[in-house]
Design an enzyme around this catalytic site. Structure first.
Site, PDB file in Angstrom:
ATOM      1  N   GLY A 184      -0.877  -5.597  -0.699  1.00  0.00           N
ATOM      2  CA  GLY A 184      -1.742  -5.361  -1.851  1.00  0.00           C
ATOM      3  C   GLY A 184      -1.084  -5.792  -3.156  1.00  0.00           C
TER       4      GLY A 184
ATOM      5  CB  ALA B  71      -0.873  -0.014   1.246  1.00  0.00           C
TER       6      ALA B  71
ATOM      7  CD  GLU C  20      -4.651  -8.242  -0.334  1.00  0.00           C
ATOM      8  OE1 GLU C  20      -4.317  -7.048  -0.274  1.00  0.00           O
ATOM      9  OE2 GLU C  20      -5.552  -8.742   0.365  1.00  0.00           O
TER      10      GLU C  20
ATOM     11  CD  GLU D 129      -1.507  -7.027   3.827  1.00  0.00           C
ATOM     12  OE1 GLU D 129      -0.850  -8.054   4.136  1.00  0.00           O
ATOM     13  OE2 GLU D 129      -1.803  -6.745   2.654  1.00  0.00           O
TER      14      GLU D 129
END
Ligand code: NAD
Length: 701
Positions: A102, A63, A105, A125
């Protein structure tokens, strides 16, 4: 597209490139760009395969930290990934560097994944108090299985590409050029007529395992290893949802659990811990053009506990290091200790035999100062006595080349006095390592009053090279960490005189989240260390101090902690489990009696406040005296050197989160009850009166 995401066409292949230096973080523009690029590629009837690659040193590394704490901006990452996964055109993510959070992901949203052999992937995370909130908890178990997914998501530790292939997270490895590898893979996808293979539709990872048992086992592990932590349990719950619910419902559950983490106070503390560490490397008054000196060789004086650990830290970083001892016998002991330390790592499996030999070759034993003439940095780690330090620094001054950094590992002596033993005090700095020095991440960089800017910058660069978390501190007794821990340990001991047992005090502080209780800690490091310090402090410190006596009683009885089989606790031979020491109870009674104290039951909150607020009050004084640059530096020291729980953000952040008015009220009570050493720090009084926090004060408001 946006500036940071490019779409180009190579025949039937759409090539999407992210270019958002330095780490291709998933800021709003990248999310928007990815959404548009994947949509455009799908809408183009000619396109039969999509390749996603990143420029620079890494795939999307996570992120965008600049967006932390700000209101969410569309499109959200889950939306983007839904479009990527749902596309009718097959896609491949081409991973190099690190695909984290992310980033992974997004890759899991692509239909296929290939990675350069040296890449790493992970979902870290949890380290910021969150869980992967863009489908990671639902998609990873579908590929890797529940066991591996739980390991990765709950620990937050990345795995390397080869391991990711073993667990079906990555389809194939490649070497060499990213773009070529990506295009070649896409051509193969087209030739083989591959359809989109959506991760969310996979079931392979969820089959053939007793998922309920794996989830139960992870719960038990978390309860034991991470007590008090909020987000790991939510991570487990999210993975559990993947085993029970269809993708859409699982994703919904993941969002709910993500929001719970986002709203937890632990989240704020963990984000603070993260930023505090980055901030610590900045020295406020250092001119921007100051360059560190090159460090290509090192020397360490003293081959005892610390000296050997420091020498190994240099060897671990690939820096050749000379270890100097007073005579050959002491030197051989030191070198053997170095070998034994590495051998233990080899036995544990964390180091290969080959790496051990390579590193040991970097360590050369010497007994003559003339051998240090060309060292770029020398770290002194001899006995903690000013006379011995003087001898060492005078000799270093005589033999070391001009420009060499002369550092001391002293834990409490006056660095300015040490610097004055040389004719070059500007080259002298403190490098205060923590035990075991080759393991502990914290390094207090002690800035003497004459330490030059260049030397300070070099000391920070040395810390970085050794992979330490370096924090600049000023000269005072114990610097930041030990000066504060002295107050903490003393209050812990006063609690023993008031009626607590070591078990109660250690238990309360462990429940608070400390990695270890103060008495187990003292037994580990040896009670004689504290005794020597107390002896000196009884002479040096103001007369208003009351000294607790239990530790002295144990020392007098020869109970120095683990090394003698007993201290605050008793130990069976070869076993470090603390057991009750039956000889302690009469000593506790005697200590209370001597001070006319009636022993009473103490509750956990009182134990925690008495010890932790002692840290805070001293920390406030340190801050005001300018010994630490900012309150978050004190937090970094406690998080990395003293086992303070990251989810509480460090002692100063914790005080801020309790409310400084409440902390002050307690400190005032303790002042009235215990004695003058509890006098509230003026800065604590000032900030409490103004309704501000330590964190705000550091910003200079
Ligand atoms: P130690 O007693 O284990 O080792 C000291 C070593 O220095 C001995 O091997 C001794 O032979 C050698 N030595 C003494 N005089 C010497 C000289 N003139 N020349 C060369 N070698 C000499 O002590 P330690 O625990 O390693 O502590 C060393 C320093 O590090 C002290 O200043 C201490 O305060 C500091 N320190 C210790 C710790 C800790 O936890 N032990 C932590 C941080 C800092």
């Amino acid at each position: 597209m946006t500036d940071v995401v490019r779409l180009e066409f190579q025949g039937e292949i759409a090539l999407i490139t992210v270019n958002n230096p330095p780490v291709n973080a998933l800021g709003q523009a990248v999310r928007e760009g990815l959404l548009q690029a994947f949509q455009s590629a799908e809408a183009d009837a000619q396109v039969r395969a999509v390749v996603l690659i990143c420029e620079g040193s890494t795939f999307i590394a996570g992120a965008d930290i600049k967006e932390f704490g700000k209101p969410p901006q569309a499109p959200s990452l889950p939306e983007v990934i839904e479009v990527i996964e749902g596309s009718g055109t097959p896609s491949v993510a081409v991973i190099h560097g690190t695909a984290l959070g992310g980033g992974l992901e997004v890759a899991l949203g692509c239909h296929y994944r290939i990675a350069r052999r040296d890449a790493k992937v992970g979902l870290p995370e949890v380290k910021l108090g969150l869980l992967p909130g863009a489908g990671g908890t639902q998609r990873l178990p579908r590929l890797a299985g529940v066991e591996k997914a739980l390991d990765m998501i709950v620990s937050g530790t990345p795995i390397d590409a080869a391991e990711a292939v073993e667990h079906n997270v990555i389809d194939e490895l490649f070497d060499g050029d990213l773009r070529e590898a990506g295009l070649a893979y896409a051509r193969r996808m087209i030739e083989e007529g591959r359809a989109p293979r959506r991760t969310g539709e996979q079931t392979r990872g969820l089959e053939n395992a007793d998922n309920e048992a794996l989830i139960r086992a992870k719960h038990a592990e978390v309860a034991k290893r991470m007590p008090g932590l909020f987000s790991p349990l939510r991570c487990i719950a999210a993975v559990e949802a993947a085993t029970k619910l269809p993708l859409a419902e699982g994703l919904k559950r993941e969002r709910e659990l993500f929001a719970e983490c986002l709203n937890s106070p632990q989240r704020g503390a963990l984000v603070h811990s993260f930023f505090a560490e980055r901030q610590a490397s900045k020295i406020t008054d250092l001119p921007a053009d100051v360059k560190p000196r090159p460090i290509n060789s090192a020397a360490v004086i003293g081959g005892g506990t610390m000296g050997v650990g420091i020498a190994l830290s240099f060897a671990n970083a690939g820096v050749p290091v000379k270890l100097l001892e007073i005579n050959d016998e002491a030197l051989q002991r030191g070198l053997q200790r170095a070998r034994d330390t590495y051998a233990a790592s080899v036995k544990r499996g964390s180091l290969t035999e080959e790496a051990m030999e390579k590193r040991l070759k970097l360590v050369t034993g010497v007994t003559n100062y003339s051998a240090l003439a060309d060292a770029d940095v020398v770290v002194e780690a001899v006995f903690e006595e000013m006379g011995v330090k003087q001898q060492v620094f005078e000799q270093l001054d005589a033999v070391c080349k001009p420009g060499a950094i002369l550092a001391s590992n002293t834990s409490s002596l006056d660095l300015n006095a040490i610097a004055a033993f040389t004719k070059r005090p500007e080259d002298v700095v403190g490098l205060h390592f923590f035990s075991p020095a080759n393991v502990m991440r914290l390094l207090e960089v002690v800035r003497g009053e004459k330490t030059s800017h260049e030397v300070l910058a070099t000391a920070m660069a040395i810390g970085k090279k050794l992979k330490k978390v370096s924090v600049v501190v000023g000269v005072c007794d114990g610097f930041v960490g030990n000066r504060m821990v002295f107050q903490y340990g003393r209050e812990a001991e006063f609690l023993l005189e008031e009626g607590a047992t070591p078990q109660q005090v250690d238990g309360a502080l462990r429940n608070f989240g400390m990695a270890m209780g103060p008495f187990a800690m003292r037994d580990l490091s040896g009670l004689d260390i504290g005794q020597a310090i107390r002896k000196r402090q009884r002479v040096d410190l103001p007369a208003d101090r009351d000294f607790p006596t239990v530790s002295d009683k144990l020392c007098a009885a020869g109970m120095l902690g683990q090394k003698t089989g007993a201290g605050y606790y008793r130990y069976e031979p070869g076993n470090r489990t603390p057991l009750e020491n039956p000889e302690l109870a009469p000593m506790l009674d005697a200590a209370s009696r001597e001070k006319g104290i009636e022993r009473r039951e103490l509750d956990e909150q009182y134990i925690v406040e008495r010890t932790i607020f002692a840290l805070v009050n001293e920390g406030a004084k340190i801050l005001e005296e300018g010994i630490a640059q900012r309150s978050s530096d004190i937090d970094v020291i406690y998080l990395n050197g003293y086992g303070f729980p990251a989810f509480r953000g460090g002692p100063m952040y914790y005080a801020d989160s309790v409310g400084l008015d409440k902390v002050l009220a307690r400190v005032r009570e303790l002042h009235a009850r215990c004695g003058d050493w509890w006098k509230p720090a003026p800065l604590l009084e000032k900030l409490a009166a103004e309704g501000r926090t330590f964190t705000e004060w550091q910003a200079g408001q």
